[in-house]
Design a protein around this motif. Structure first.
Motif, short mmCIF file in Angstrom:
data_model
loop_
_atom_site.label_atom_id
_atom_site.label_comp_id
_atom_site.label_asym_id
_atom_site.label_seq_id
_atom_site.Cartn_x
_atom_site.Cartn_y
_atom_site.Cartn_z
N ARG A 123 0.96 4.03 -3.00
CA ARG A 123 -0.03 5.05 -2.63
C ARG A 123 0.22 6.36 -3.38
O ARG A 123 1.36 6.73 -3.58
CB ARG A 123 0.02 5.30 -1.10
CG ARG A 123 -1.29 5.83 -0.56
CD ARG A 123 -1.18 6.16 0.89
NE ARG A 123 -1.10 4.97 1.74
CZ ARG A 123 -0.78 5.04 3.04
NH1 ARG A 123 -0.52 6.20 3.62
NH2 ARG A 123 -0.73 3.95 3.77
N ILE B 119 -3.57 5.80 8.26
CA ILE B 119 -3.96 4.59 7.52
C ILE B 119 -3.19 3.37 8.05
O ILE B 119 -3.69 2.24 8.03
CB ILE B 119 -3.76 4.77 6.01
CG1 ILE B 119 -4.66 5.92 5.53
CG2 ILE B 119 -4.10 3.50 5.23
CD1 ILE B 119 -4.52 6.26 4.09
N SER C 258 -3.26 -1.89 -4.03
CA SER C 258 -3.62 -2.67 -2.84
C SER C 258 -5.09 -3.01 -2.83
O SER C 258 -5.49 -4.10 -2.44
CB SER C 258 -3.29 -1.89 -1.57
OG SER C 258 -1.91 -1.82 -1.41
N ASP D 121 0.84 -1.20 0.00
CA ASP D 121 0.00 0.00 0.00
C ASP D 121 0.88 1.25 0.00
O ASP D 121 0.68 2.17 -0.79
CB ASP D 121 -0.92 -0.04 1.23
CG ASP D 121 -1.61 1.29 1.47
OD1 ASP D 121 -1.90 1.99 0.49
OD2 ASP D 121 -1.86 1.63 2.64
N MET E 299 -6.23 4.08 0.74
CA MET E 299 -5.20 3.08 0.44
C MET E 299 -4.90 3.12 -1.07
O MET E 299 -5.71 3.60 -1.86
CB MET E 299 -5.77 1.70 0.83
CG MET E 299 -4.79 0.61 0.88
SD MET E 299 -5.52 -0.85 1.65
CE MET E 299 -6.91 -1.18 0.59
N SER E 300 -3.72 2.60 -1.47
CA SER E 300 -3.36 2.64 -2.90
C SER E 300 -4.30 1.79 -3.75
O SER E 300 -4.84 0.78 -3.26
CB SER E 300 -1.92 2.17 -3.09
OG SER E 300 -1.86 0.76 -2.96
#
Lengths: 102, 548
Positions: free
Chosen positions: A102, B250, B321, A98, B317-318
């Motif tokens: 991100r 996060i 992911s 993540d 979140m990305s």
């Protein structure tokens, strides 16, 4: 079955009395700690963290194998530890996935 | 004997059950200082039902507040506190420890042919930690109760002036109780199985407990450390989670859900083990697909570790992911499906007997299927964007948690009640209570799916007038559901006092606990049994009966 038990007890006793090995491992850990401290003063750039983690891993292996007796225990404990390490690594890996994207 | 050949103990008629067994302590101290797994299991049961009724009462008042738009009973702050405490008590004090602590303790050692768990004193320490954590949670109610929801999300949990630290510390202590229980159970299952009981001769309840115990050991420390970090953040401002100090909020969500999603499996896996035992017993045939069911428990435990990110799809979140976690979430459906299909296949051409535990179990399969399938809706990225933080989520997790673990807790209670207390309950009233409960349950939570789909957000004490019809249906249904629960408990209490004496094996079941008297004697077995048959082998039971 009984002979296996006796063998295990014998092995356990013999390993319990190898004080020389424990002292050697103890000095090994001290030496690795000294290396960690010394390296902290050097500018290794992006390698700093990697080096520190590699030394920490070696120290962990020494403690687990000798002081925690994993080296002399039955294979099932090694399987347990391996499962824990894989799960831990996966948790860290997925979390960093993540962070990186991100 | 059911699982193999056991020498019939001489003078079984004179066996003293564990209630009457004389220990060095008398009265209440014989309970508070006991190291007997059965007594510890019962102590968990009593306290847990107390916590459950407390949290249920909080839920009752929350639903009452939602009967009309605007302020009905309480102010918004009170409502926030109520849903936080309802969640904390239900999740940490009832749902997660429920089946392992009560039935894992009481039944599992007998099912594997052991006299106790391997670390009896550690077992008692787990109970005390549980009580200590519970008391701390209750104290926090009267000292500025937290208003964060049971998830304690930062940065709000760092900034709020309510007493979050104490509530969080309570959860931390409860975590220790859970870890110690897990350690005890893994070691017990590895070291204490009766001769001949290989892993694949263990009842499926034991498999469920085993998989759960691993999650308890591996996942709980993560939330323990995370909660300590929240306290340190509040008191010392260490800057791990607080964005104002360079922290990452996060990261908190990652760490929290790394534990709290597997926690869902802590509560459901042993409960699923109960389903397998009950279906095998009341279908009068061996469970279909024993090995796949056992392996699916491990698979759920393993994959369950890797799906926590689906709680964070809208948290920043990305994107990469999100895709990965969505995919992994779908994978959990496979071992879960394996279980459900095998249970249904086990019923096929069985000689099905609809007793109260079986009725609860069948209702579980229906309700849990709704809960599981709506989980896939939430695990899908695009639909989750629309449904996040709405009543759809509230409905989903109540269907899974309460409809899953709750129903199976009641099923277990009815199934093992004769063994635990040596008494029978009124079967008709038990079934009636189950039906009332399930009608109320669906009336309460199903409208929440519709409300959530229409946009009703969760955790609000107020709502737009167009949602009122659904809220009225839900609130009235909550009364029906609570009536069912109270009727069930009253029936069991009555059975405890006035029920007929339970025989050794009232259900014609095949696992080891049904080969010892009801209630079992201290240390369960006079002689450790030698297991030669599978756990659900009815032929083995017949042979053993003939020998007797």
């Amino acid at each position: 079955m009984d002979s296996e038990k006796e063998k295990a007890i014998h092995e356990h006793e013999s390993h319990s009395h190898e004080y020389g090995v424990y002292i050697l491992v103890f000095f090994g850990l001290l030496a690795l700690t000294a290396i960690t401290v010394s390296i902290a003063g050097l500018n290794l750039g992006s390698l700093t963290l990697t080096v520190a983690l590699v030394i920490a891993t070696i120290k962990t292996c020494l403690v687990a194998n000798y002081f925690m007796h994993v080296k002399f225990d039955s294979p099932i404990f090694k399987v347990f530890i391996a499962v824990c390490i894989v799960i831990f690594a996966t948790m860290i890996g997925l979390t960093f996935f993540d962070l990186i994207f991100r | 004997m059911a699982n193999g050949s056991i020498a019939v103990p001489a003078g079984r008629e004179e066996v003293v059950d564990f209630y009457k067994h004389e220990s060095k302590h008398k009265g209440i101290m014989s309970w508070l200082l006991t190291v007997d797994h059965k007594r510890i299991g019962l102590m968990y049961l009593v306290v847990m039902i107390g916590f459950f009724l407390t949290a249920m009462t909080l839920g009752f008042f929350m639903r009452l507040e939602m009967l009309t738009p605007g302020q009905t009973l309480m102010k918004p702050q009170t409502y926030n506190t109520l849903f936080t405490l309802h969640g904390v008590i239900m999740v940490f004090l009832f749902i997660i420890p429920g089946v392992p602590a009560v039935f894992g303790n009481f039944i599992m050692p007998i099912q594997i042919g052991a006299k106790d768990v391997i670390f009896p004193r550690l077992n008692l320490l787990s109970w005390y930690l549980y009580i200590f954590g519970g008391i701390l949670a209750l104290i926090s109610i009267f000292t500025g109760a937290a208003d964060t929801g049971w998830t304690f999300y930062v940065p709000y949990s760092i900034r709020t002036t309510t007493n979050v630290s104490l509530t969080v510390f309570a959860a931390f202590v409860l975590g220790f109780s859970s870890i110690l229980t897990g350690l005890n159970f893994v070691t017990t299952i590895h070291r204490m199985r009766a001769p001949g009981m290989t892993f694949f001769k263990m009842p499926l309840f034991v498999w469920g407990i085993y998989a759960t115990a691993w999650i308890q050991i591996l996942a709980t420390p993560v939330v323990g450390i995370t909660l300590v970090l929240v306290i340190l953040e509040r008191t010392l401002g260490i800057g791990v989670f607080d964005p104002a100090l360079g922290g990452d909020p996060i990261l908190y969500q990652h760490l929290f859900w790394i534990y709290s999603h597997p926690a869902v499996y802590i509560m459901i896996l042993p409960a699923m083990g109960v389903v397998s035992d009950i279906i095998a017993t009341f279908s009068k045939k061996p469970i279909f697909g024993y090995t796949p069911i056992a392996m699916s428990s491990l698979a759920i435990a393993l994959v369950g570790y890797l799906v926590w990110g689906h709680h964070m799809f809208t948290s920043g979140m990305s994107d990469t992911s999100r895709v990965i976690f969505s995919l992994l979430t779908f994978l959990v459906a496979i071992p879960t499906g394996v279980k459900v299909f095998n249970w249904v296949a086990s019923l096929y051409r069985g000689s099905i007997e609809i007793t109260a535990p079986m009725l609860y179990t069948l209702c579980f399969i229906f309700v849990f299927s709704i809960g599981g399938l709506t989980g896939l809706v939430l695990g899908t990225l695009n639909t989750d964007i629309h449904l996040t933080d709405t009543y759809f989520v509230v409905a989903h997790f109540h269907y899974v948690m309460f409809g899953g673990m709750g129903l199976l807790f009641f099923a277990s209670l009815h199934y093992w009640f004769p063994k635990m207390f040596g008494r029978m309950y009124n079967e008709k009233i038990a079934k009636l209570a189950c039906i009332i409960f399930v009608i109320g349950f669906n009336g309460l939570y199903f409208p929440m799916f519709i409300m959530g789909y229409l946009g009703m957000p969760r955790r609000y004490y107020d709502y737009l007038p167009e949602f009122q019809t659904y809220h009225v249906i839900a609130t009235v249904s909550s009364w029906i559901m609570i009536s069912g629960i109270l009727l069930m408990l009253a029936n069991l209490l009555r059975g405890l006092r006035h029920g007929s004496t339970a025989p050794e094996n009232p259900w014609d079941a095949t696992t080891l606990e049904w080969t010892v008297p009801s209630p079992p004697p201290m240390e369960n077995f006079d002689e450790i049994p030698v297991v030669t048959k599978g756990p659900y082998d009815r032929e083995g039971l017949k042979e053993a009966s003939l020998k007797h």
